[in-house]
Scaffold this motif. Sequence first.
Motif, mmCIF file in Angstrom:
data_model
loop_
_atom_site.group_PDB
_atom_site.id
_atom_site.type_symbol
_atom_site.label_atom_id
_atom_site.label_comp_id
_atom_site.label_asym_id
_atom_site.label_seq_id
_atom_site.Cartn_x
_atom_site.Cartn_y
_atom_site.Cartn_z
ATOM 1 N N LEU A 184 -4.271 -2.151 -1.371
ATOM 2 C CA LEU A 184 -3.036 -2.733 -1.886
ATOM 3 C C LEU A 184 -2.960 -2.611 -3.406
ATOM 4 O O LEU A 184 -3.992 -2.562 -4.084
ATOM 5 C CB LEU A 184 -2.943 -4.210 -1.487
ATOM 6 C CG LEU A 184 -2.907 -4.508 0.017
ATOM 7 C CD1 LEU A 184 -2.994 -6.009 0.255
ATOM 8 C CD2 LEU A 184 -1.651 -3.934 0.656
ATOM 9 N N GLU A 190 -7.473 -5.308 -0.129
ATOM 10 C CA GLU A 190 -7.041 -4.606 1.080
ATOM 11 C C GLU A 190 -6.361 -5.576 2.026
ATOM 12 O O GLU A 190 -6.594 -6.793 1.974
ATOM 13 C CB GLU A 190 -8.235 -3.951 1.781
ATOM 14 C CG GLU A 190 -8.954 -2.893 0.952
ATOM 15 C CD GLU A 190 -10.135 -2.291 1.706
ATOM 16 O OE1 GLU A 190 -10.503 -2.847 2.769
ATOM 17 O OE2 GLU A 190 -10.684 -1.271 1.248
ATOM 18 N N TYR A 231 0.860 -1.192 0.000
ATOM 19 C CA TYR A 231 0.000 0.000 0.000
ATOM 20 C C TYR A 231 0.893 1.238 0.000
ATOM 21 O O TYR A 231 2.115 1.158 0.183
ATOM 22 C CB TYR A 231 -0.969 -0.002 1.181
ATOM 23 C CG TYR A 231 -0.362 -0.110 2.554
ATOM 24 C CD1 TYR A 231 0.048 1.020 3.260
ATOM 25 C CD2 TYR A 231 -0.212 -1.361 3.172
ATOM 26 C CE1 TYR A 231 0.593 0.914 4.524
ATOM 27 C CE2 TYR A 231 0.329 -1.475 4.439
ATOM 28 C CZ TYR A 231 0.736 -0.327 5.114
ATOM 29 O OH TYR A 231 1.272 -0.439 6.381
ATOM 30 N N HIS A 279 -5.932 -1.211 4.396
ATOM 31 C CA HIS A 279 -5.128 -0.438 3.444
ATOM 32 C C HIS A 279 -5.329 -0.981 2.023
ATOM 33 O O HIS A 279 -5.304 -2.195 1.820
ATOM 34 C CB HIS A 279 -3.640 -0.526 3.802
ATOM 35 C CG HIS A 279 -3.301 0.036 5.141
ATOM 36 N ND1 HIS A 279 -2.759 -0.718 6.158
ATOM 37 C CD2 HIS A 279 -3.433 1.293 5.637
ATOM 38 C CE1 HIS A 279 -2.557 0.038 7.214
ATOM 39 N NE2 HIS A 279 -2.960 1.268 6.929
#
Length: 229
Positions: free
Chosen positions: A65, A58, A17, A63
Amino acid sequence: MSIRHGLLALLERGPRYGYQLRTEFESRTGSTWPLNVGQVYTTVARLERDGLVVPAGEDEAGHALYAITEDGRDELRRWFTTPVDRASPPRDELAIKLAMAVGTPDVDVRAVIQAQRAHTIQAMQDYTRLKAQALEAAAARPGVFDPDDVAWQLVLDQMIFQAEAEARWLDHCETRLVRLAPQAVADRREGADNPPSDGDGTAEQADGAPQRSPARVGGLRGALRRPRR
């Protein structure tokens, strides 16, 4: 382009990320060229637009990715196998400063050179101290290969060699200026005694502009690409 490809190289190791990419990029380069998160996400967005990365879901913390694509891997391989182009070197502020100082009245070019040399030598000493610290830290972990440590040492080596080369170039510039100073004074005196005429002298072109060498007119890229005789 180094940031773009640097992020691709990090994504080659697996999905990442944005903040993670920033942290790993700075860790690999010793924060020599710091990035901000906005710059990372802007670059990743362009990579996605160009089909070199794709969203990859995520992580557990939510987050977003990103993962490298096959086109991205091909681009990365091209980057690693293609030499950095020296026919279009990046702008160098010091070279531009000295080039402008030479033709600027009331500028002591030697003083500019000497001030820069002192700064460059200090920087070289700082880099050398950092390298010694990095080597000492690596020696404390025998048998451990840390890519980030090795990468940081290589970056430090580059900065040390670059500073050494810059110091030698500054010495060369000062020596040349000292050697040419008497001729410059003579040329100014001759110019004052013999102002330009309206004739077809060799000092100027027909349009009044001073003659320039083909290499300077065509630029570095043109000079390098010109066939050798």
